[in-house]
Design an enzyme around this catalytic site. Structure first.
Site, PDB file in Angstrom:
ATOM      1  N   ARG A 101      -0.548   4.147  -5.827  1.00 57.57           N
ATOM      2  CA  ARG A 101       0.715   3.611  -5.427  1.00 57.57           C
ATOM      3  C   ARG A 101       0.958   2.923  -6.714  1.00 57.57           C
ATOM      4  NH1 ARG A 101       3.214   0.994  -0.954  1.00 57.57           N
ATOM      5  NH2 ARG A 101       4.267  -0.981  -1.455  1.00 57.57           N
ATOM      6  N   HIS A 128       8.236   8.894  -1.394  1.00 56.16           N
ATOM      7  CA  HIS A 128       7.106   8.249  -0.515  1.00 56.16           C
ATOM      8  C   HIS A 128       6.620   9.227   0.461  1.00 56.16           C
ATOM      9  CE1 HIS A 128       5.174   5.174   1.049  1.00 56.16           C
ATOM     10  NE2 HIS A 128       5.818   4.291   1.195  1.00 56.16           N
ATOM     11  N   GLN A 131       4.876   8.088   3.875  1.00 59.63           N
ATOM     12  CA  GLN A 131       5.428   7.790   4.837  1.00 59.63           C
ATOM     13  C   GLN A 131       6.194   8.651   5.639  1.00 59.63           C
ATOM     14  OE1 GLN A 131       6.025   3.996   5.476  1.00 59.63           O
ATOM     15  NE2 GLN A 131       6.776   4.974   7.169  1.00 59.63           N
ATOM     16  N   ASP A 224      16.207   1.645   4.885  1.00 60.70           N
ATOM     17  CA  ASP A 224      15.276   0.795   3.995  1.00 60.70           C
ATOM     18  C   ASP A 224      15.637  -0.306   3.370  1.00 60.70           C
ATOM     19  OD1 ASP A 224      12.867   0.483   2.780  1.00 60.70           O
ATOM     20  OD2 ASP A 224      13.370   1.886   0.944  1.00 60.70           O
ATOM     21  N   CYS A 264      10.505   1.738   7.229  1.00 62.66           N
ATOM     22  CA  CYS A 264       9.275   1.899   6.599  1.00 62.66           C
ATOM     23  C   CYS A 264       8.646   0.552   6.532  1.00 62.66           C
ATOM     24  CB  CYS A 264       9.205   2.495   5.334  1.00 62.66           C
ATOM     25  SG  CYS A 264      10.061   1.735   4.055  1.00 62.66           S
ATOM     26  N   ARG A 292       0.829   5.553   9.966  1.00 66.97           N
ATOM     27  CA  ARG A 292       0.624   5.654   8.686  1.00 66.97           C
ATOM     28  C   ARG A 292      -0.855   6.002   8.714  1.00 66.97           C
ATOM     29  NH1 ARG A 292       3.309   3.251   4.273  1.00 66.97           N
ATOM     30  NH2 ARG A 292       1.708   4.202   2.909  1.00 66.97           N
TER      31      ARG A 292
END
Length: 307
Positions: A101, A128, A131, A224, A264, A292
């Site tokens: 990450r 991402h 996700q 988001d 997310c 996830r």
């Protein structure tokens, strides 16, 4: 050949569907796959703070028979006294896969170029993709399919989430509408890549500054945070700029009556989404967060089998 997952299109549409179906199977039978029995170790590196990514990968690796080695980059040599390439050569001799990450996509590309074990992008400034595997899994659980559905994303569209929503959703056979203010629309190269997949499935990509147009007739509405890590100084400016892009009950009402809401997380109620929507009966954010775990397990199994 070693397979890596640095962006959504590192899988083919058929492989993406395979991973999503495996994720659903693993949710029903959590310990059926054990590629890391030994236990073998998977390195999970964090340049950024994390809740869902840290927990889901650590639990998922353990479920698959392995041991997660959590590395906070601030207490390692990575990128400071030691290059990314040299770090990859150290890790590949001791771990089965590398999860990172981070910030720059170029760092992941350098890691993958120097690693004989799979490298997974668990978030970068550009993409991402993990996700989106979870999001598409959530959509398929609710609707029984992804093909032919419409996803609308509203808010800041010049970021990693919008990029992944565009490409991954188009790969899954969905139409995608993106709405953001001028100056915050997606990169044209990303739009073009998404259109190539959408054309294959006979779907469409729409980019607009009108949030109601984007949400109209949608089966899935997503957003988001407007203020990602490192943008805190712009919070007040962004709150004013994006106010009309907040997913309120009124905006959500332009979607189909059985439409669902995704985010997310973390979410900021009263900004990009209202409490009534995110805590309402059509919100799937907690199922999405749990998924996830299952989607990333399926991805790690896939990479183990194909590398």
């Amino acid at each position: 050949m070693t397979r890596h997952f640095l962006k959504d299109s590192d899988l083919t549409p058929q492989e993406q569907a395979e991973v999503i179906d495996l994720a659903i199977a693993l949710k029903a039978d959590r310990f059926r796959e054990r590629p890391f029995d030994g236990p073998k170790t998977v390195a999970v590196i964090f340049d950024k703070t994390s809740t869902r990514t840290r927990v889901s990968f650590a639990v998922g690796i353990a479920d698959l028979g392995g041991m997660p080695l959590i590395i906070d980059s601030g207490v390692s040599q990575l990128g400071k006294k030691e290059s990314v390439a040299d770090t990859a050569k150290v890790l590949e001799r001791q771990v089965e896969q590398i999860v990172w990450r981070t910030y720059a996509q170029s760092g992941l590309e350098e890691m993958a170029a120097n690693s004989t074990v799979p490298v997974i992008n668990s978030l970068s400034d550009d993409w991402h993709p993990c996700q989106l595997l979870a999001d598409l899994m959530t959509v398929k659980e609710r609707f029984g399919k992804t093909k032919g559905l419409k996803l609308a994303y509203v808010g800041d569209a010049n970021n990693n989430m919008a990029n992944s929503y565009l490409v991954a959703s188009a790969m899954a056979g969905m139409s995608v509408s993106i709405s953001a203010p001028e100056g915050y629309l997606p990169n044209q190269k990303v739009v073009d890549e998404a259109k190539s997949f959408a054309d294959h499935f006979g779907q469409e990509i729409v980019i607009t500054t009108d949030p109601k147009l984007a949400v109209s007739g949608a089966d899935v509405v997503a957003t988001d945070t407007w203020v990602s890590m490192g943008m805190e100084a712009e919070a007040e400016k962004r709150a004013k700029l994006f106010a009309s892009y907040s997913v309120t009950e009124e905006l959500f009402g332009h979607a189909n009556s059985d439409a669902v809401f995704l985010h997310c997380l973390p979410a900021y109620r009263g900004f990009e989404v209202s409490s009534e929507v995110i805590d309402g009966p059509r919100s799937l954010v907690w199922q999405e967060a749990e998924n996830r775990l299952h989607a990333q397990k399926a991805l790690m199994v896939f990479l183990a089998k194909h590398s």
